[in-house]
Write an enzyme that holds these catalytic residues in place. Sequence first.
Site, PDB file in Angstrom:
ATOM      1  N   SER A  72      -3.839  -0.267  14.328  1.00 19.07           N
ATOM      2  CA  SER A  72      -4.530   0.968  14.737  1.00 19.07           C
ATOM      3  C   SER A  72      -4.925   0.894  16.206  1.00 19.07           C
ATOM      4  CB  SER A  72      -5.792   1.137  13.885  1.00 19.07           C
ATOM      5  OG  SER A  72      -6.536   2.253  14.292  1.00 19.07           O
ATOM      6  N   GLY A  95      -0.880   7.673   0.690  1.00 17.02           N
ATOM      7  CA  GLY A  95      -0.903   7.823   2.143  1.00 17.02           C
ATOM      8  C   GLY A  95       0.436   7.678   2.831  1.00 17.02           C
ATOM      9  N   GLY A 128       2.114   5.025   3.557  1.00 17.64           N
ATOM     10  CA  GLY A 128       3.016   4.053   2.918  1.00 17.64           C
ATOM     11  C   GLY A 128       3.880   4.722   1.870  1.00 17.64           C
ATOM     12  N   TYR A 147     -13.463  -2.606  10.423  1.00 17.39           N
ATOM     13  CA  TYR A 147     -12.093  -2.057  10.379  1.00 17.39           C
ATOM     14  C   TYR A 147     -11.357  -2.400  11.677  1.00 17.39           C
ATOM     15  CZ  TYR A 147      -8.331   1.434  10.309  1.00 17.39           C
ATOM     16  OH  TYR A 147      -7.095   2.057  10.350  1.00 17.39           O
ATOM     17  N   GLY A 180       0.833  -1.215   0.000  1.00 19.03           N
ATOM     18  CA  GLY A 180       0.000   0.000   0.000  1.00 19.03           C
ATOM     19  C   GLY A 180       0.857   1.250   0.000  1.00 19.03           C
TER      20      GLY A 180
HETATM   21  N1  LIG Z   1      -4.938   7.390   8.390  1.00 15.96           N
HETATM   22  C1  LIG Z   1      -4.893   7.148   9.695  1.00 15.96           C
HETATM   23  O1  LIG Z   1      -5.132   8.037  10.501  1.00 15.96           O
HETATM   24  C2  LIG Z   1      -4.557   5.775  10.213  1.00 15.96           C
HETATM   25  C3  LIG Z   1      -4.639   5.554  11.594  1.00 15.96           C
HETATM   26  C4  LIG Z   1      -4.308   4.286  12.080  1.00 15.96           C
HETATM   27  C5  LIG Z   1      -3.876   3.316  11.201  1.00 15.96           C
HETATM   28  N2  LIG Z   1      -3.800   3.576   9.862  1.00 15.96           N
HETATM   29  C6  LIG Z   1      -3.348   2.492   8.973  1.00 15.96           C
HETATM   30  O2  LIG Z   1      -2.317   2.981   8.129  1.00 15.96           O
HETATM   31  C7  LIG Z   1      -2.285   2.187   6.933  1.00 15.96           C
HETATM   32  C8  LIG Z   1      -2.169   3.110   5.735  1.00 15.96           C
HETATM   33  O3  LIG Z   1      -3.349   3.872   5.636  1.00 15.96           O
HETATM   34  P1  LIG Z   1      -3.394   5.368   5.077  1.00 15.96           P
HETATM   35  O4  LIG Z   1      -3.984   6.197   6.133  1.00 15.96           O
HETATM   36  O5  LIG Z   1      -2.101   5.742   4.480  1.00 15.96           O
HETATM   37  O6  LIG Z   1      -4.539   5.206   3.974  1.00 15.96           O
HETATM   38  P2  LIG Z   1      -4.582   5.379   2.395  1.00 15.96           P
HETATM   39  O7  LIG Z   1      -3.932   6.649   1.977  1.00 15.96           O
HETATM   40  O8  LIG Z   1      -5.993   5.158   2.046  1.00 15.96           O
HETATM   41  O9  LIG Z   1      -3.638   4.199   1.865  1.00 15.96           O
HETATM   42  C9  LIG Z   1      -4.014   2.860   1.907  1.00 15.96           C
HETATM   43  C10 LIG Z   1      -3.140   2.070   0.962  1.00 15.96           C
HETATM   44  O10 LIG Z   1      -3.605   0.702   0.929  1.00 15.96           O
HETATM   45  C11 LIG Z   1      -3.854   0.346  -0.424  1.00 15.96           C
HETATM   46  N3  LIG Z   1      -4.950  -0.596  -0.587  1.00 15.96           N
HETATM   47  C12 LIG Z   1      -6.241  -0.440  -0.240  1.00 15.96           C
HETATM   48  N4  LIG Z   1      -6.966  -1.487  -0.640  1.00 15.96           N
HETATM   49  C13 LIG Z   1      -6.133  -2.325  -1.288  1.00 15.96           C
HETATM   50  C14 LIG Z   1      -6.294  -3.559  -1.952  1.00 15.96           C
HETATM   51  N5  LIG Z   1      -7.486  -4.155  -2.086  1.00 15.96           N
HETATM   52  N6  LIG Z   1      -5.205  -4.131  -2.514  1.00 15.96           N
HETATM   53  C15 LIG Z   1      -3.991  -3.539  -2.438  1.00 15.96           C
HETATM   54  N7  LIG Z   1      -3.785  -2.364  -1.827  1.00 15.96           N
HETATM   55  C16 LIG Z   1      -4.842  -1.753  -1.268  1.00 15.96           C
HETATM   56  C17 LIG Z   1      -4.212   1.656  -1.104  1.00 15.96           C
HETATM   57  O11 LIG Z   1      -4.091   1.523  -2.499  1.00 15.96           O
HETATM   58  P3  LIG Z   1      -4.901   2.538  -3.466  1.00 15.96           P
HETATM   59  O12 LIG Z   1      -4.137   3.813  -3.438  1.00 15.96           O
HETATM   60  O13 LIG Z   1      -4.894   1.847  -4.776  1.00 15.96           O
HETATM   61  O14 LIG Z   1      -6.273   2.690  -2.887  1.00 15.96           O
HETATM   62  C18 LIG Z   1      -3.210   2.589  -0.466  1.00 15.96           C
HETATM   63  O15 LIG Z   1      -1.954   2.503  -1.076  1.00 15.96           O
HETATM   64  C19 LIG Z   1      -3.560   1.334   6.946  1.00 15.96           C
HETATM   65  O16 LIG Z   1      -3.260   0.015   7.343  1.00 15.96           O
HETATM   66  C20 LIG Z   1      -4.416   2.010   8.013  1.00 15.96           C
HETATM   67  O17 LIG Z   1      -5.334   1.126   8.615  1.00 15.96           O
HETATM   68  C21 LIG Z   1      -4.123   4.782   9.346  1.00 15.96           C
END
Ligand SMILES: NC(=O)c1ccc[n+]([C@@H]2O[C@H](COP(=O)([O-])OP(=O)(O)OC[C@H]3O[C@@H](n4cnc5c(N)ncnc54)[C@H](OP(=O)(O)O)[C@@H]3O)[C@@H](O)[C@H]2O)c1
Length: 274
Positions: free
Chosen positions: A144, A16, A18, A167, A12
Amino acid sequence: MEMKGKTVLITGSTDGVGRYVASELSKQGARVLIHGRDKARGEALLNEICLRAPYEGAFYLADFSSLAGVRQLANSVLAKEKRLDVFVSNAGIGSQNNGPQRQESADGFELRFAVNYLSGFLLAHLLLPLIKAAAPSRIVNVASLGQHPIDFDDVMITKNYSGSRAYSQSKLSQIMFTIDLADELKGSGVTVNSLHPATYMNTTMVRAGGITPMSTVEQGGAAILHLVEGDDVAAKSGLFFDGMNEMKANAQAYDAAARKRLRELSLRLTGLAG
Ligand SMILES: NC(=O)c1ccc[n+]([C@@H]2O[C@H](COP(=O)([O-])OP(=O)(O)OC[C@H]3O[C@@H](n4cnc5c(N)ncnc54)[C@H](OP(=O)(O)O)[C@@H]3O)[C@@H](O)[C@H]2O)c1
């Protein structure tokens, strides 16, 4: 850990936090393996990284809503990469991506359980030989603070579904897996930890949930990078961190019987059993 010359896979990483972590690690001289489900965005990021740093990287395409896609990714990495020093299991969907209704993966599993948890569980197991061969090496599961205990009578949440419950169940599953895997990996030189990177970072999943962001990807990224390369955590394994600090997870994470049930179910659902 000195990252120059190390190989790191971040799932991912086309968006975001990642994407931020991939970019930072490439600046430090790591060979970064970008993963995403969009070829154009993956290749664009790879070009950006390779233009800026004189280091190689690679892009791997896989959709985690299908376990076949996860297996294909593992096979490609095992075939093409000589080493894997760090695996960051980061790909995920939030509580509201694609709407509030219950959704299923290609394999018929509740979608958040499949994408956020089962895919990382399967990928970690399939990549373990490469990760072990690079020891001392690390696995980082991006979980999370949002955690909901698993109801083993309805893991696929067919009753009383909410995106938030789905989630949070998937995130606690990642933490339970981390504790178990750390046990399994004792003495191997591979550590595995999980974390809550930061609260409501300004990312796609947070915006999709209609939530006003409270922190930046740089803040969450720093917490992930701490577990990837921090010397202070080199010998720590099986732990959950809130940002930079060690933290207790939901009580179910410390219930050995619940972890065993989850492990047996996950081995069966991913086809790893036997
Ligand atoms: N944002 C927060 O505040 C927060 C808080 C706690 C934990 N987290 C965790 O941090 C991690 C990253 O999240 P983020 O906030 O950076 O969100 P994000 O910007 O939505 O990024 C999520 C990533 O996962 C990929 N992904 C989603 N569905 C997928 C699938 N079916 N197959 C392959 N890849 C897929 C997305 O690809 P696409 O770009 O193609 O959609 C994207 O690269 C997640 O595990 C999330 O639960 C985030």
